[in-house]
Motif scaffolding. Sequence first.
Motif, short mmCIF file in Angstrom:
data_model
loop_
_atom_site.label_atom_id
_atom_site.label_comp_id
_atom_site.label_asym_id
_atom_site.label_seq_id
_atom_site.Cartn_x
_atom_site.Cartn_y
_atom_site.Cartn_z
N ALA A 158 7.11 10.92 7.28
CA ALA A 158 8.57 10.80 7.45
C ALA A 158 9.28 11.23 6.17
O ALA A 158 10.35 11.86 6.22
N ALA A 159 8.71 10.89 5.01
CA ALA A 159 9.30 11.33 3.74
C ALA A 159 9.25 12.85 3.62
O ALA A 159 10.19 13.48 3.10
N LYS A 160 8.18 13.46 4.11
CA LYS A 160 8.09 14.92 4.12
C LYS A 160 9.22 15.52 4.98
O LYS A 160 9.90 16.46 4.58
N LEU A 207 0.85 -1.18 0.00
CA LEU A 207 0.00 0.00 0.00
C LEU A 207 0.88 1.24 0.00
O LEU A 207 1.86 1.32 0.74
N LEU A 208 0.54 2.20 -0.85
CA LEU A 208 1.28 3.45 -0.94
C LEU A 208 0.35 4.63 -0.69
O LEU A 208 -0.78 4.64 -1.21
N ILE A 253 6.12 9.93 -0.69
CA ILE A 253 5.41 8.65 -0.71
C ILE A 253 5.77 7.83 0.52
O ILE A 253 6.95 7.68 0.87
N GLY A 254 4.75 7.32 1.18
CA GLY A 254 4.93 6.37 2.27
C GLY A 254 4.28 5.06 1.94
O GLY A 254 3.26 5.02 1.24
N GLY A 255 4.86 3.98 2.43
CA GLY A 255 4.33 2.67 2.08
C GLY A 255 4.22 1.74 3.26
O GLY A 255 4.84 1.95 4.32
N VAL A 309 10.84 8.48 -0.77
CA VAL A 309 9.98 7.35 -0.42
C VAL A 309 10.44 6.79 0.91
O VAL A 309 11.64 6.64 1.16
N ARG A 310 9.49 6.48 1.77
CA ARG A 310 9.75 5.81 3.02
C ARG A 310 8.78 4.64 3.15
O ARG A 310 7.62 4.75 2.80
#
Length: 423
Positions: free
Chosen positions: A394-396, A269-270, A369-371, A403-404
């Motif tokens: 966290a990516a922000k 999931l992203l 993007i977080g996943g 991407v994290r």
Amino acid sequence: MLAVILAVELLALGTLATAVSRDVPVLPENWAVLLAVLVAAGLVSTEASLGVERVRDRSDESPHIDLSSVWAFAAAALLPGALASVVVIGIYGHLYARVWRRTGVPPHRALFSTATVVLAVQAAAAVTGLVDRDALFHTVEGLGAVLLALLAYAAVNMVLVVAVIVLSGPNRDLPTFLHVLAHGDEAVLEFATLSMGALAAGAMAALGPAYAVLVLPPLIVLHRTVLVRQLEEAASVDGKTGLLNAAAWHVRAARVLRRAERTDGRVGLLVLDLDHFKLINDRHGHLVGDHVLAAVAAAVRAEVRDDDLVGRFGGEEFVVLLPGAEGDEEARLAAVTVAERIRKRVAALRVEVPEMRGGLVVEALTVSIGGATHPADGTDLAQLLEVADTAMYAAKRAGRNTVRMGLHTVPSGVTRPTPHRRS
């Protein structure tokens, strides 16, 4: 493409001219009554379904089956090819005047559609003409001829449309058209309308032309059933991006997760958030912002598979569900790979907004993007969304345009942000 369309139209005209000289000497005794009833029934059914047809043409760009084929096929079963073609010309001329012209269908497209149906009824009439018309609806041989005529009608229509698509040059219309016919409700609808045409012809032949009236109510109901499906699809789609809206995405994603639990599958999931989107709206206005959202949505959709679920969660946030992995590490790697492809594609976007005075190009877009993966990061949809959303934040914090993945990428003490803090 125009040359191909013209060739089809000339072929239809030529076969009609040949059919006239062949069929006029052998017209059935009640041909005038049958011709009048079929044309009148076609006009009445069109008038009764004007609202539905307008919505279908306006709301759905995919190819759809015109339900006037009920009367076109009935004409092919009851009349020689020449008279069946006259029925088609009358019905489709009225359909153009009342529906197609008002919804922006160009004349050459209307002529082409009419020509393909003329050729289809000529083929169907040729098949039914192989059996004595008195036995057509009373014998097993006649039933076989009707079924073959039905297949001939559908095949001619499809072959001509595919030929135009192929010869008009490289595009994506052909796979879409074939997918719709092979897997979608349109193929079922075409078979249903042609079958209804065969039943109408049988009733008119056995009981009299006036029994065409009994076909009108179920035909109108069929029209409205088609509209219900399209309205359901429209209710599931975000108007600005064409992606699934949040409610529809949640329902379908939950279904995918339940299936993965039953089969011991893995799902990625992203969660994606467009960086500094508020600045775009503040600087250029919401019209430009809408163009940017649509362009980002198209970029995301281009980097995932057809079976992946892509949705818009409102504002500048998007979400992607990636089913199909067989192991935890494979699911994580697949999610990271897709996320990086999306990130790079968004970074390369140049969004042109011709509506703005002098034109405007928006570029230097980035996305954070977080996943998360199921079941490693959570066993239900709410948990996965929480983990992916926190990873996206966290990516922000890491500088955006990155991407994290998963909880382990989030520094201690970082909490899930409120929406107004994202930018």
